[in-house]
Design a protein around this motif. Sequence first.
Motif, PDB file in Angstrom:
ATOM      1  N   ASN A   1      58.896  -4.760  33.998  1.00 60.91           N
ATOM      2  CA  ASN A   1      58.058  -4.433  32.871  1.00 60.91           C
ATOM      3  C   ASN A   1      56.863  -3.798  33.321  1.00 60.91           C
ATOM      4  O   ASN A   1      56.216  -3.859  34.873  1.00 60.91           O
ATOM      5  N   LEU A   2      56.516  -2.826  32.702  1.00 58.17           N
ATOM      6  CA  LEU A   2      55.318  -1.787  33.131  1.00 58.17           C
ATOM      7  C   LEU A   2      54.085  -2.032  32.028  1.00 58.17           C
ATOM      8  O   LEU A   2      54.510  -1.644  31.157  1.00 58.17           O
ATOM      9  N   LEU A   3      52.859  -2.259  32.526  1.00 58.78           N
ATOM     10  CA  LEU A   3      51.952  -2.281  31.625  1.00 58.78           C
ATOM     11  C   LEU A   3      50.956  -1.329  32.006  1.00 58.78           C
ATOM     12  O   LEU A   3      50.709  -1.163  33.254  1.00 58.78           O
ATOM     13  N   THR A   4      50.319  -0.217  31.174  1.00 63.98           N
ATOM     14  CA  THR A   4      49.602   0.966  31.451  1.00 63.98           C
ATOM     15  C   THR A   4      48.196   0.553  30.517  1.00 63.98           C
ATOM     16  O   THR A   4      48.520   0.368  29.235  1.00 63.98           O
ATOM     17  N   MET A   5      47.230   0.540  30.936  1.00 59.36           N
ATOM     18  CA  MET A   5      46.010   0.298  30.490  1.00 59.36           C
ATOM     19  C   MET A   5      44.999   1.556  30.547  1.00 59.36           C
ATOM     20  O   MET A   5      44.741   1.923  31.685  1.00 59.36           O
ATOM     21  N   ILE A   6      44.528   2.007  29.780  1.00 61.18           N
ATOM     22  CA  ILE A   6      43.408   3.352  29.779  1.00 61.18           C
ATOM     23  C   ILE A   6      42.394   3.268  29.189  1.00 61.18           C
ATOM     24  O   ILE A   6      42.096   2.496  28.032  1.00 61.18           O
ATOM     25  N   LYS A   7      41.373   3.302  29.869  1.00 64.09           N
ATOM     26  CA  LYS A   7      39.878   3.354  29.390  1.00 64.09           C
ATOM     27  C   LYS A   7      39.399   4.576  29.668  1.00 64.09           C
ATOM     28  O   LYS A   7      39.084   5.177  30.704  1.00 64.09           O
ATOM     29  N   ARG A   8      38.561   5.416  28.318  1.00 65.84           N
ATOM     30  CA  ARG A   8      37.983   6.710  28.532  1.00 65.84           C
ATOM     31  C   ARG A   8      36.329   6.334  29.283  1.00 65.84           C
ATOM     32  O   ARG A   8      35.804   5.213  28.638  1.00 65.84           O
ATOM     33  N   ARG A   9      35.852   7.078  29.733  1.00 68.31           N
ATOM     34  CA  ARG A   9      34.327   6.944  30.244  1.00 68.31           C
ATOM     35  C   ARG A   9      33.676   7.234  29.059  1.00 68.31           C
ATOM     36  O   ARG A   9      33.723   7.972  28.070  1.00 68.31           O
ATOM     37  N   GLY A  10      32.875   6.108  28.695  1.00 65.66           N
ATOM     38  CA  GLY A  10      32.013   5.963  27.499  1.00 65.66           C
ATOM     39  C   GLY A  10      30.948   6.895  27.449  1.00 65.66           C
ATOM     40  O   GLY A  10      30.626   7.667  28.310  1.00 65.66           O
TER      41      GLY A  10
ATOM     42  N   GLY B   1      32.404   6.610  38.743  1.00 64.28           N
ATOM     43  CA  GLY B   1      31.270   6.768  38.002  1.00 64.28           C
ATOM     44  C   GLY B   1      31.176   6.100  36.653  1.00 64.28           C
ATOM     45  O   GLY B   1      30.357   6.364  35.839  1.00 64.28           O
ATOM     46  N   PHE B   2      31.877   4.991  36.656  1.00 67.17           N
ATOM     47  CA  PHE B   2      31.904   4.211  35.496  1.00 67.17           C
ATOM     48  C   PHE B   2      30.614   3.138  35.330  1.00 67.17           C
ATOM     49  O   PHE B   2      30.297   2.956  36.558  1.00 67.17           O
ATOM     50  N   SER B   3      29.954   3.036  34.210  1.00 69.70           N
ATOM     51  CA  SER B   3      29.008   2.175  34.064  1.00 69.70           C
ATOM     52  C   SER B   3      29.122   0.852  34.539  1.00 69.70           C
ATOM     53  O   SER B   3      30.323   0.305  34.562  1.00 69.70           O
ATOM     54  N   GLU B   4      28.197  -0.054  34.786  1.00 68.61           N
ATOM     55  CA  GLU B   4      28.270  -1.472  35.010  1.00 68.61           C
ATOM     56  C   GLU B   4      28.847  -2.413  33.848  1.00 68.61           C
ATOM     57  O   GLU B   4      29.862  -3.039  33.976  1.00 68.61           O
ATOM     58  N   LYS B   5      28.382  -1.757  32.878  1.00 70.44           N
ATOM     59  CA  LYS B   5      29.140  -2.584  31.493  1.00 70.44           C
ATOM     60  C   LYS B   5      30.672  -2.220  31.458  1.00 70.44           C
ATOM     61  O   LYS B   5      31.306  -3.020  31.099  1.00 70.44           O
ATOM     62  N   ASP B   6      30.963  -0.867  31.635  1.00 71.60           N
ATOM     63  CA  ASP B   6      32.550  -0.509  31.586  1.00 71.60           C
ATOM     64  C   ASP B   6      33.262  -1.254  32.681  1.00 71.60           C
ATOM     65  O   ASP B   6      34.237  -1.798  32.621  1.00 71.60           O
ATOM     66  N   ILE B   7      32.368  -1.378  33.770  1.00 74.59           N
ATOM     67  CA  ILE B   7      33.272  -2.132  34.838  1.00 74.59           C
ATOM     68  C   ILE B   7      33.464  -3.716  34.788  1.00 74.59           C
ATOM     69  O   ILE B   7      34.546  -4.100  35.043  1.00 74.59           O
ATOM     70  N   TYR B   8      32.596  -4.139  34.222  1.00 72.91           N
ATOM     71  CA  TYR B   8      32.897  -5.477  33.546  1.00 72.91           C
ATOM     72  C   TYR B   8      34.085  -5.645  32.590  1.00 72.91           C
ATOM     73  O   TYR B   8      34.958  -6.508  32.718  1.00 72.91           O
ATOM     74  N   SER B   9      34.041  -4.688  31.506  1.00 70.31           N
ATOM     75  CA  SER B   9      35.103  -4.566  30.518  1.00 70.31           C
ATOM     76  C   SER B   9      36.571  -4.297  31.542  1.00 70.31           C
ATOM     77  O   SER B   9      37.560  -5.020  31.018  1.00 70.31           O
ATOM     78  N   LEU B  10      36.522  -3.486  32.344  1.00 70.01           N
ATOM     79  CA  LEU B  10      37.916  -3.273  33.003  1.00 70.01           C
ATOM     80  C   LEU B  10      38.203  -4.332  33.838  1.00 70.01           C
ATOM     81  O   LEU B  10      39.423  -4.585  33.936  1.00 70.01           O
ATOM     82  N   GLN B  11      37.394  -5.007  34.468  1.00 63.74           N
ATOM     83  CA  GLN B  11      37.767  -6.104  35.208  1.00 63.74           C
ATOM     84  C   GLN B  11      38.302  -7.353  34.504  1.00 63.74           C
ATOM     85  O   GLN B  11      39.254  -7.912  34.822  1.00 63.74           O
TER      86      GLN B  11
END
Lengths: 136, 111
Positions: free
Chosen positions: A127-136, A28-38
């Motif tokens: 190496n482990l990279l972890t990235m988190i984004k909270r739903r806006g 349920g992330f917005s299209e704007k968030d999806i672009y940022s995540l990609q």
Amino acid sequence: MAHSTFPARFEFLDEIRELVAEVAREGGFSEKDIYSLQLAADEAASNIIEHAYAGVSNASLDVTCDVDDDELIITMRDNGKPFDPSKVKQPNLKADLSERQIGGLGLYLMRKLMDDVHYESNSRTGNLLTMIKRRG
Amino acid sequence: MEITTQEFKHCDLIKVKGRVDSATAPDFSKALENANNDGRFKIVVDMSELEYMSSAGFRALLATQRNCKRYNRGELVLVSVPARIHEALELAGFTELFKTFDDPIEAVGSF
């Protein structure tokens, strides 16, 4: 949760972005968030391929993407050179054209686009990279 | 990614469609370099059908802008930048390095 192992080559960035987009869309992330995540996932994977695996052939990159409550979590695991983000100079975004550096821009964008970016290097597990984004 | 180049009297219009990432940016760079190597330093990059651009694409734009502006011989301008790509360029602090236009005719006419 989506989990996939990709050859560490730029031609697979498309598939990495697609994996992240699918999970984000379902979550349920917005299209704007999806672009940022990609974009964040692309910059992260590009850095791993270009720097951690510089010159290594047949390397692979393990990607997971998961939504937990209001957070989307991307992890990337590689066995390349360890990475110390504190050694990357922050790009000067106010510098004029002739002095503008492009190095460090990927990491800078990842930090701007995500709420949390965390690196861990371990001589045994890689190496482990972890990235988190909270739903806006 | 697909690139088409159109030569006008005063500038080149380079249209880039699809997605520019680390895999496709070298070809995008090459198209821009080809224009410069032909002595053409006034360039309009049409982004109206661009879906995606990572910092690999930004790097190509920056290198070309430097080359174009050297000796005041020209400039690279952007036209029809999609909102998401504009936001990313803004985050990277790139929007002040490139003039942007809404309409290709206006951009071409600016030279």
